[in-house]
Design a protein around this motif. Structure first.
Motif, PDB file in Angstrom:
ATOM      1  N   ARG A 335      41.385  40.633  33.922  1.00 25.54           N
ATOM      2  CA  ARG A 335      41.511  39.175  33.858  1.00 25.54           C
ATOM      3  C   ARG A 335      40.234  38.498  34.333  1.00 25.54           C
ATOM      4  O   ARG A 335      39.807  37.477  33.782  1.00 25.54           O
ATOM      5  N   PRO A 358      51.078  33.795  33.277  1.00 31.23           N
ATOM      6  CA  PRO A 358      50.920  33.258  34.634  1.00 31.23           C
ATOM      7  C   PRO A 358      51.258  34.299  35.695  1.00 31.23           C
ATOM      8  O   PRO A 358      52.098  35.174  35.484  1.00 31.23           O
ATOM      9  N   SER A 359      50.558  34.222  36.815  1.00 32.70           N
ATOM     10  CA  SER A 359      50.825  35.115  37.953  1.00 32.70           C
ATOM     11  C   SER A 359      50.551  34.354  39.237  1.00 32.70           C
ATOM     12  O   SER A 359      49.872  33.332  39.234  1.00 32.70           O
ATOM     13  N   GLY A 364      45.591  34.801  39.287  1.00 34.79           N
ATOM     14  CA  GLY A 364      46.372  33.763  38.632  1.00 34.79           C
ATOM     15  C   GLY A 364      45.942  32.379  39.087  1.00 34.79           C
ATOM     16  O   GLY A 364      45.826  31.448  38.271  1.00 34.79           O
TER      17      GLY A 364
END
Length: 599
Positions: A335, A358-359, A364
């Protein structure tokens, strides 16, 4: 502060990418502790294995020694019984005449079964009695033998020299006449008159099968290349589990005696290159030593096999840890890599949000902040774009406001002069061109017009200027028909043509020249070239013509050109705009590249 120190002392680690740092960190944190543990535990394991093996060898030695001692004691007890037997004593001390055949025959009948009764073929192979050679049964040669012949043997000499009343003889003391001397050992006892101990009457010999001893010796040496053997106090070999190894190890008599006193221990053999675990002990009632030697390399090889298995396990764990570290680092940095890629795109002007699930972790949150930032940048760029368009529109209007009064003033002044001279036809042409010029300049408020209209606009302008300069400046238009309906920002060509007239053609000595406009499609774009045969420009002037330095933005020839170039950049992008080719005394060519878009 700590990070600065780390970067200074470990520049290589600081320059690594995060993914490689994570892989290296995971690998080091897993493998180094395991490697340290393996190193420390291998030392302890090796020592424990030596102790355990030493204990096992000593215990095996003790068991074998006890069993061998029991056998030896049993054989000695049998010899004691023989010496103390009354019937045997009576026969051996009898003063019967040697010519009394019947008496000798009765003795023979008593002795033969008595002696053979001690033979069990397991511990005692045979019992031999050596008697006076004058007795007829001394030639029986099964249990009864001639003492005279015995006196000529090596073993008899050793028995007499021994002086201890017993001799434990190895097979090497016997000759080939004693059958296979390598198949037995013997215990020898001199038979003396119990009433006159100085009177020597004969010899009792008990032959012991060597196989009975060999089985014990072989079982006492279970480790590969280990050796167990028996030797007497003179260093003569009695029996050995492996004669080849015994010759190779060359264990000296002094080392055997020292080991018997000191106890089991590791020793570097003096006569060979081997280091062995040596244990020896004298068998009670004999001058025989039982010796066991286990080479250290064999003990170490077994421990090395265990350590090798542990090392293979460590390598397997390290490989698994390395693969897991790659997977984890890839998962953690994927990411972040996408964020960095998007940031590079932002640097190149491509502003786009990052669409990832989403995290709630730090990545995130970073993605959320990035998308928020990109959204803000997009809004700012849109505002900037609109502001830029407004500015350029204002500049275009300012340029029109600048051109219109100035151009109109010069044209009206020219019309006034022409009216005084009665040039009514020419006045009509000029007024018509002036009307077209302003009509196309306004274009009902449109910013983009067709190339056809832009060419009409610049043609109207040139018709007025040609009249003004008495046809000294000519215009030649060579534009492909296929591009005439494509769009172009209005008032693009007129400032360039005006610049070519004022700063190009009119600066020559003749003040005459031709302006040529060509246009065509080129790889999906439209390229229009405005060239003149005027004075041209030096490289220094050409380099500064489109400078972005605001200090150099002065009203003049470069101002209109910069304005056109920036309007094209803003409207079409940085891949489009103006390029120049000029040579002093030859002329100047201005190339205009815009995308091909039909209105």
């Amino acid at each position: 502060m700590m990070r600065l120190k780390a970067a200074r002392h470990f520049p290589f680690f600081s320059d690594l990418k995060l993914r490689h740092k994570l892989i290296l960190s995971f690998f080091v944190l897993i493998v180094l502790p395991l490697g340290g543990y393996f190193y420390l535990s291998s030392e302890q394991l090796y020592k424990q294995f030596l102790n355990r093996t030493s204990f096992s060898v000593s215990r095996n030695f003790d068991q074998s020694f006890s069993f061998l001692s029991y056998k030896i004691q049993k054989i000695r007890s049998a010899s004691d019984i023989l010496l103390s037997e009354k019937m045997l004593t009576d026969v051996m001390t009898s003063d019967a005449r040697t010519d009394d055949f019947f008496k000798q025959y009765r003795d023979f009948l008593d002795l033969r079964p008595f002696l053979s009764s001690f033979e069990d073929k397991r511990d005692i192979q045979s019992v031999k009695l050596f008697v006076n050679e004058q007795l007829f049964y001394s030639e029986e040669n099964v249990n009864l033998f001639s003492l005279q012949k015995a006196r000529q043997t090596y073993w008899f000499k050793r028995l007499m020299d021994n002086g201890e009343g017993i001799l434990w003889a190895p097979g090497s003391y016997f000759t080939d006449s004693d059958a296979d001397s390598n198949s037995f050992l013997a215990v020898l006892r001199p038979f003396r008159n119990p009433n006159d101990y100085s009177e020597f009457l004969g010899v009792i010999r008990l032959d012991i099968p060597v196989d009975a001893v060999m089985d014990i010796l072989i079982n006492a040496a279970p480790i590969r290349n280990s050796l167990t053997y028996i030797e007497n106090s003179n260093g003569d070999n009695v029996a050995s589990s492996n004669l080849t190894l015994q010759r190779e190890y060359k264990i000296g008599k002094d080392e055997v005696i020292s080991s018997a006193k000191r106890g089991p221990h590791f020793v570097k053999l003096a006569n060979s290159s081997h280091q062995v675990y040596l244990q020896s002990r004298m068998i009670p009632g004999t001058d025989w030593y039982m010796v066991t030697a286990v080479p250290l390399e064999e003990i170490a090889s077994e421990s090395k096999a265990m350590l090798q298995n542990s090392l293979i396990l460590l390598i397997a764990i390290a490989l698994i840890a390395f693969l897991l570290s790659i997977l984890i680092s890839n998962y953690m940095t994927s990411r972040l890599t996408q964020i960095m890629r998007k940031m590079r795109n932002v640097q190149e002007g491509n502003v786009a949000a990052l669409s990832l699930p989403p995290s709630r972790d730090e990545f995130g949150e970073l993605i959320e902040n990035y998308n928020y930032m990109v959204g803000k940048i997009g809004l700012l760029l849109e505002d900037q774009f609109l502001s830029g368009q407004e500015i350029k529109s204002a500049e275009l209007k300012a340029l029109q406001a600048q051109i219109n009064p100035h151009f109109l003033y010069n044209t009206l002044d020219m019309l006034k002069w022409m009216a005084r001279n009665g040039m009514t036809d020419e006045i009509g042409k000029v007024v018509t061109s002036l009307s077209k010029f302003y009509k196309l300049s306004l274009s009902m408020g449109n910013t983009v017009i067709t190339i056809r209209d832009e060419l009409l606009h610049v043609s109207s302008y040139m018709q007025i200027q040609s009249t003004r300069y008495a046809n000294k400046v000519l215009l030649d238009i060579q534009v492909d028909e296929e591009i005439l309906e494509y769009g172009i920002q209005k008032i693009t060509l007129q400032p360039i043509v005006e610049n070519a007239i004022i700063h190009g053609i009119l600066c020559t000595e003749e003040e005459t020249g031709t302006i040529q406009i060509t246009g065509k499609l080129d790889k999906g774009d439209i390229v229009i070239i405005v060239s003149d045969d005027g004075e041209g420009m030096s490289p220094d002037v050409l380099e500064k013509l489109l400078t972005n330095d605001l200090k150099n933005r002065t009203r003049g020839s470069g101002y209109g050109l910069r304005n056109i170039n920036e309007r094209i950049h803003l409207f079409y992008g940085l891949d489009y705009g103006l390029t120049f080719d000029s040579k002093p005394g030859i002329g100047t060519a201005v190339s205009i590249r815009i995308p091909a878009r039909i209105l």
